[in-house]
Design an enzyme around this catalytic site. Structure first.
Site, PDB file in Angstrom:
ATOM      1  CE1 TYR A   1      -3.580   2.684   0.991  1.00  0.00           C
ATOM      2  CE2 TYR A   1      -1.742   3.604   2.234  1.00  0.00           C
ATOM      3  CZ  TYR A   1      -3.000   3.729   1.672  1.00  0.00           C
ATOM      4  OH  TYR A   1      -3.666   4.916   1.785  1.00  0.00           O
TER       5      TYR A   1
ATOM      6  CD  GLU B   1      -5.940   4.874  -0.860  1.00  0.00           C
ATOM      7  OE1 GLU B   1      -6.999   4.715  -1.513  1.00  0.00           O
ATOM      8  OE2 GLU B   1      -5.897   4.893   0.376  1.00  0.00           O
TER       9      GLU B   1
END
Ligand code: GDP
Ligand code: MN
Length: 396
Positions: A118, A206
């Site tokens: 992530y 993101e």
């Protein structure tokens, strides 16, 4: 402003961030062409068909499907285009899918395991610095990781004046447990990602997952990009990426009339000049026992046309039981606003809910007189107390 995954990846690629390549398609036929073209260009064996909506969690909702043949590409694209995709971010009503991204399959087997990480870049408003958040626990719901195992999310703060330093990129690659080629690729990935974030004036990038492929490449498999609306005038090419079908229709309508409007869930509509006064007015509505149905700042030059556009947008909302117009006459004169309200009221026709107009400032008394003598279902107030008492009487 949010954009689609395929647009976010386009931006990333233009800054040298390695991505999972793909081609967007609006029909199953075009999906086959896209898949064939992608095979010619990248040599991919399989494909993933990915719904393009402004919401995450598509995989779990059935909006991301693997296809092993061109026939399967067509089938999966037919399934997904036109479907109402429900994910934890769309709300229970879901979102209609009108495009799919046909992407190369990057989870192919090879010399090492694939790993999902992530990574996001955003602004830490408390420290006034940019922050890179990253974790080895990518791919799944990062919210769960943050809640249950927060120590697995690392943070690297970057001074915007100095920029991302080489040692910081290396620290991130190290903390993700990488070595050799993957380590080097990750430092390049992080540097390019940070550059993309800064250069585009974004509020957030993101990437979940960032993938380490089985041959140790580092790729962006997903891209959630939020561009700062206030900087879009500097980036006409990104402004053109706006997809109005993904946005709230009332907010789109308001933007056309240059109104700053945000839809909320309450029962008292409000129209105010100035963002600070709008916030204060929303507080007053709450203190009076109501709930604001919207935020609406009509700006400095409120006239009949802006008042009418604002009233129409608020009146479209079935939850609204009353409207509070709270205008401070500094630049604009209160009698002008009062005339605008009366004119807008007459143009719209029958308005079934009460409207409270609080005018303060230049010519406030004159404005009140115009409202009181109009014969319309409009209540006038000069002080905030009077206005909030009226709201209280109506909503309780
Ligand atoms: P999201 O669910 O909206 O976040 O969409 P993502 O783009 O993150 O994709 C969801 C999941 O699909 C990923 O976490 C992967 O597990 C899977 N996926 C994405 N691309 C590929 C691919 O090329 N091959 C395979 N086998 N799975 C993929
Ligand atoms: Mn994702």
């Amino acid at each position: 402003m949010n954009i689609h995954e395929y647009q976010g990846k386009e931006i990333l690629k233009s800054f040298g961030v390695a991505i999972q390549e793909g081609i967007v398609a609006e029909t199953p036929e075009k999906a086959i062409d896209a898949a064939q073209k992608l095979k010619d260009e990248t040599g991919t064996g399989w494909w993933v068909v990915k719904a393009q909506i402004h919401a995450g969690g598509r995989g779990k909702g059935g909006g991301v499907k693997l296809a092993k043949t061109l026939t399967e590409v067509k089938e999966r694209a037919s399934d997904i285009i036109g479907m109402n995709l429900i994910t934890h971010q769309t709300g229970p009503e879901g979102k209609l899918v009108s495009k799919v991204l046909i992407a190369q399959d990057v989870y192919y087997p090879g010399e090492s395991e694939t790993s999902e990480y992530y990574m996001s870049v955003l602004l830490n408003r408390e420290t006034g610095k940019n922050i890179i958040m990253y974790s080895t626990e990518g791919g799944m719901d990062i919210e769960d990781v943050a809640e249950k195992t927060p120590h697995l999310i690392h943070k690297e703060e970057v001074d915007p004046g100095v920029g991302l330093q080489g040692f910081q990129a290396r620290k991130i690659a190290f903390n993700l447990g990488l070595s050799g080629k993957a380590f080097k690729e990750m430092t390049k990935f992080v540097s390019a990602l940070y550059k993309a974030y800064v250069s585009t004036d974004s509020s957030m990038f993101e990437i979940n997952p960032v993938l380490k492929t089985s041959d140790n490449k580092i790729l962006a498999v997903d891209a959630k990009v939020n561009l700062d609306d206030n900087a879009l005038f500097r980036h006409s090419n990104y402004a053109a990426m706006r997809d109005l079908s993904e946005e709230d229709p009332a907010e789109t309508e308001a933007a056309k009339s240059n109104l700053n409007f945000v839809k909320l869930d309450g029962n008292v509509g409000c129209m105010v000049n100035g963002a600070g006064l709008a916030m204060a007015t929303m507080d007053i509505i709450k203190l009076s026992g109501g709930e604001p149905a919207n935020f609406l700042d009509v700006g400095g030059g409120a006239n009949a046309a802006t008042v009418e556009a604002g009233l129409k947008i608020i009146l479209n909302d079935q939850n609204v039981k009353a409207i509070l117009i709270n205008i401070f006459g500094g630049i604009v004169r209160c009698d002008r606003v009062a005339n605008g309200v009366v004119e807008a009221y007459k143009n719209i026709g029958e308005i079934k809910i009460p409207i409270i107009v609080r005018l303060q400032g230049t010519n406030a008394e004159g404005g009140k007189k115009i409202i009181d003598e109009s014969g319309l279902k409009v209540f006038s107030a000069i002080t905030l107390k009077e206005a909030s008492d009226l709201v209280q009487q109506i909503v309780n």
